[in-house]
Design a protein around this motif. Sequence first.
Motif, mmCIF file in Angstrom:
data_model
loop_
_atom_site.group_PDB
_atom_site.id
_atom_site.type_symbol
_atom_site.label_atom_id
_atom_site.label_comp_id
_atom_site.label_asym_id
_atom_site.label_seq_id
_atom_site.Cartn_x
_atom_site.Cartn_y
_atom_site.Cartn_z
ATOM 1 N N ASN A 83 0.824 -1.204 0.000
ATOM 2 C CA ASN A 83 0.000 0.000 0.000
ATOM 3 C C ASN A 83 0.866 1.265 0.000
ATOM 4 O O ASN A 83 1.576 1.538 0.968
ATOM 5 N N GLU A 84 0.781 2.023 -1.092
ATOM 6 C CA GLU A 84 1.536 3.275 -1.228
ATOM 7 C C GLU A 84 1.185 4.274 -0.118
ATOM 8 O O GLU A 84 2.047 5.004 0.360
ATOM 9 N N ASP A 85 -0.083 4.320 0.277
ATOM 10 C CA ASP A 85 -0.534 5.294 1.273
ATOM 11 C C ASP A 85 0.101 5.076 2.645
ATOM 12 O O ASP A 85 0.221 6.010 3.429
ATOM 13 N N LEU A 86 0.488 3.859 2.933
ATOM 14 C CA LEU A 86 0.995 3.547 4.271
ATOM 15 C C LEU A 86 2.354 4.199 4.542
ATOM 16 O O LEU A 86 2.702 4.460 5.683
ATOM 17 N N TYR A 87 3.107 4.513 3.491
ATOM 18 C CA TYR A 87 4.439 5.102 3.676
ATOM 19 C C TYR A 87 4.383 6.426 4.442
ATOM 20 O O TYR A 87 5.168 6.644 5.361
ATOM 21 N N LEU A 88 3.467 7.293 4.088
ATOM 22 C CA LEU A 88 3.347 8.598 4.745
ATOM 23 C C LEU A 88 2.087 8.705 5.600
ATOM 24 O O LEU A 88 1.675 9.804 5.972
ATOM 25 N N GLU A 96 -8.281 4.089 8.468
ATOM 26 C CA GLU A 96 -9.085 3.995 7.246
ATOM 27 C C GLU A 96 -8.720 2.740 6.453
ATOM 28 O O GLU A 96 -9.598 2.033 5.947
ATOM 29 N N ILE A 97 -7.435 2.457 6.345
ATOM 30 C CA ILE A 97 -6.970 1.271 5.618
ATOM 31 C C ILE A 97 -7.485 0.007 6.291
ATOM 32 O O ILE A 97 -7.995 -0.908 5.630
ATOM 33 N N VAL A 98 -7.374 -0.061 7.619
ATOM 34 C CA VAL A 98 -7.837 -1.248 8.351
ATOM 35 C C VAL A 98 -9.345 -1.401 8.226
ATOM 36 O O VAL A 98 -9.857 -2.516 8.063
ATOM 37 N N THR A 107 -7.034 -12.110 11.466
ATOM 38 C CA THR A 107 -5.761 -11.516 11.895
ATOM 39 C C THR A 107 -5.176 -10.682 10.767
ATOM 40 O O THR A 107 -4.963 -11.181 9.665
ATOM 41 N N VAL A 108 -4.924 -9.416 11.085
ATOM 42 C CA VAL A 108 -4.348 -8.464 10.125
ATOM 43 C C VAL A 108 -2.963 -8.064 10.627
ATOM 44 O O VAL A 108 -2.783 -7.758 11.803
ATOM 45 N N LEU A 109 -2.004 -8.064 9.708
ATOM 46 C CA LEU A 109 -0.663 -7.564 9.993
ATOM 47 C C LEU A 109 -0.440 -6.311 9.162
ATOM 48 O O LEU A 109 -0.639 -6.328 7.942
ATOM 49 N N VAL A 110 -0.058 -5.211 9.829
ATOM 50 C CA VAL A 110 0.310 -3.982 9.144
ATOM 51 C C VAL A 110 1.808 -3.798 9.347
ATOM 52 O O VAL A 110 2.293 -3.784 10.482
ATOM 53 N N VAL A 111 2.554 -3.687 8.238
ATOM 54 C CA VAL A 111 4.005 -3.482 8.300
ATOM 55 C C VAL A 111 4.260 -2.039 7.893
ATOM 56 O O VAL A 111 4.048 -1.655 6.741
ATOM 57 N N GLY A 112 4.689 -1.232 8.869
ATOM 58 C CA GLY A 112 4.832 0.195 8.615
ATOM 59 C C GLY A 112 6.008 0.823 9.319
ATOM 60 O O GLY A 112 7.015 0.164 9.591
#
Length: 172
Positions: A83-88, A96-98, A107-112
Amino acid sequence: MNSTAPRRLVLLRHAKAEHPQIEDRLRPLALKGRTQAGGGGASLSHEGLVPDHVVCSAAIRTRQTWDLARAALSGEPESVDINEDLYLADVRRVLEIVREIGDDVATVLVVGHEPVMSQTAATLAGPGSDEAVLDRVRLGVPTASYSVLETDARWSELEPDGARLVRLVTPA
C-alpha cells in the motif's frame, strides 16, 4: 472466522534499515535488520499470529521486512496489499486502511513505520489494555517490534479506544 474469537491487529515496525545517502523510500534493510525480520516472522508463528491479511508500506525496507518475515512463517496469508498510502500515513489513514478489510479476516498484519505504528497502537488501546505495554508503546517502539491488539468490533467499525493492547514483542 470463529465469531467468538476476537479479531487481532498486529502492528509491525520495519526492521533496522541502512542509512545510505539515497531517497528515504528506497533505503534497504541493514544486515541486522535482515536477521530481525526473519526472527519477527518466527515469533509471529510461535505466538499464533500468522496473518490472514497483510498491509505493507511500499517502502523498500518494509517490503524486505515482510518478505523475510513471511519466509519464516508457518503459514501463508490469504492476501497481501502493498500500500503506497501507508508510507506517509498518519493514524487516521492507518485506521481507514484497516476499516476497508473484510470482516471475514481474523488476523491483520500492518508493516509500517515509526512513529505511526506505536501511535496507532496507543490510539486504539482502550479498556482492558495492558497498562505497562501501553506505557511502553507511548514512548515509541524499536525496529522489528510488533504490538498486538484484540477487538470484538468489525474492522469497518474499529474506532480509537476500540481494542485491547495485549502485548508488545521486541527483537531478542
